[in-house]
Design a protein around this motif. Structure first.
Motif, PDB file in Angstrom:
ATOM      1  N   TRP A  87       0.790  -1.217  -0.029  1.00 35.80           N
ATOM      2  CA  TRP A  87       0.068  -0.004  -0.125  1.00 35.80           C
ATOM      3  C   TRP A  87       0.836   1.156  -0.163  1.00 35.80           C
ATOM      4  N   VAL A 164      -7.634  -4.335  -3.394  1.00 36.26           N
ATOM      5  CA  VAL A 164      -6.905  -3.144  -4.133  1.00 36.26           C
ATOM      6  C   VAL A 164      -7.566  -2.382  -4.849  1.00 36.26           C
ATOM      7  N   GLY A 167      -9.486  -0.113  -2.418  1.00 41.63           N
ATOM      8  CA  GLY A 167      -8.541   0.756  -1.773  1.00 41.63           C
ATOM      9  C   GLY A 167      -8.167   1.727  -2.822  1.00 41.63           C
ATOM     10  N   LEU A 204      -6.643   4.124   3.813  1.00 37.48           N
ATOM     11  CA  LEU A 204      -5.311   3.101   3.752  1.00 37.48           C
ATOM     12  C   LEU A 204      -5.294   2.498   4.938  1.00 37.48           C
ATOM     13  N   ALA A 207      -7.448  -0.788   4.361  1.00 39.26           N
ATOM     14  CA  ALA A 207      -7.051  -1.738   3.311  1.00 39.26           C
ATOM     15  C   ALA A 207      -5.908  -2.611   3.539  1.00 39.26           C
ATOM     16  N   VAL A 208      -4.945  -1.964   4.476  1.00 38.24           N
ATOM     17  CA  VAL A 208      -3.733  -2.699   5.148  1.00 38.24           C
ATOM     18  C   VAL A 208      -4.235  -3.587   6.110  1.00 38.24           C
TER      19      VAL A 208
END
Length: 251
Positions: A87, A164, A167, A204, A207-208
């Motif tokens: 990311w 992905v 995000g 972020l 997503a991580v």
């Protein structure tokens, strides 16, 4: 007397007509046709020059190589940080694309023409955003392959590709909006990352977390809430950008 009144009424209607015409003129081109035309224009320009994607891919390759060499002797560290590497690389490579998105139009002098076109201005936003999304998502998918090869960790999974996509959707949505805000600034290349990084944190972070949970094969209950949070952030960003873009592009 009635004839004179009729003439005055017609004159008033004729005088009022030009003021109301711009409102009707704004919908001359169908909305999604305008969005598709802007996306296609950006794709054709990139296929001719290949400047944007090549620079993003080169940056991606260099970043992944640096992380791979740094973690070469520590397999456990690779497993723990690979989601962060993914990311961080996507965000910083995406910044290259977002910075060029409207800046290229501004430098060529075509941004004013796009803003004066007989379309809803939100169509301009969605056209630019979808183009940015395609570029960044393609780079993200290629990054999954690179990480799989260099880190020896299986990253090419449908679920990770979906994360992905979600995000990068939120990232390019808020990034395109802020890029249109900073395009007229003198130091726009330095200003965009400063204003974008805090704004992209709601995308972020989940997503991580979701990527890490999927890679570690955690139970569904561990990563589904993060995917839902990511989807909610995307919807909120899209709605906010739709409402604010018209005001942001006003000088």
């Amino acid at each position: 007397m009635s004839a004179g009144t009729e003439e005055r009424t017609r004159a008033q209607e004729a005088a009022a007509r030009p003021e109301s015409e711009p409102v009707r003129h704004a919908s001359v081109i169908p909305y999604w046709q305008a969005v598709g035309a802007i996306v296609w224009k950006d794709l054709r320009a990139e296929l001719r020059s290949r400047e944007l994607v090549n620079s993003m891919l080169l940056f991606t390759l260099m970043t992944v190589m640096v992380f791979s060499l740094a973690m070469e002797l520590n397999a456990n560290a690779r497993q723990n940080i690979v989601a962060g590497v993914l990311w961080v690389t996507v965000i910083f490579a995406g910044l290259l694309g977002l910075g060029r998105s409207l800046a290229a139009e501004k430098d060529r002098g075509s941004l004013d023409a796009l803003l004066l076109a007989p379309i809803d201005r939100s169509a301009l936003f969605f056209g630019k955003m979808i183009g940015n999304l395609l570029f960044v998502w393609v780079v993200g998918l290629m990054l999954l392959v690179l990480l799989t090869v260099l880190f020896n960790i299986t990253m090419v999974k449908p679920l990770i590709a979906l994360i992905v996509l979600l995000g990068t959707l939120g990232f390019t949505t808020i990034g395109t909006l802020l890029s249109s805000m900073t395009v007229h600034a003198r130091a726009r290349e330095a200003l965009l990352p400063i204003v974008l990084m805090p704004a992209v944190l709601p995308v972020l972070m989940p997503a991580v977390r979701a990527t890490t949970a999927v890679l570690n094969e955690m139970p569904t209950s561990e990563w589904v809430p993060w995917v839902r949070w990511l989807a909610l952030a995307d919807v909120l960003f899209l709605f906010a950008a739709y409402l604010l873009f018209d005001y942001v592009v006003e000088e």
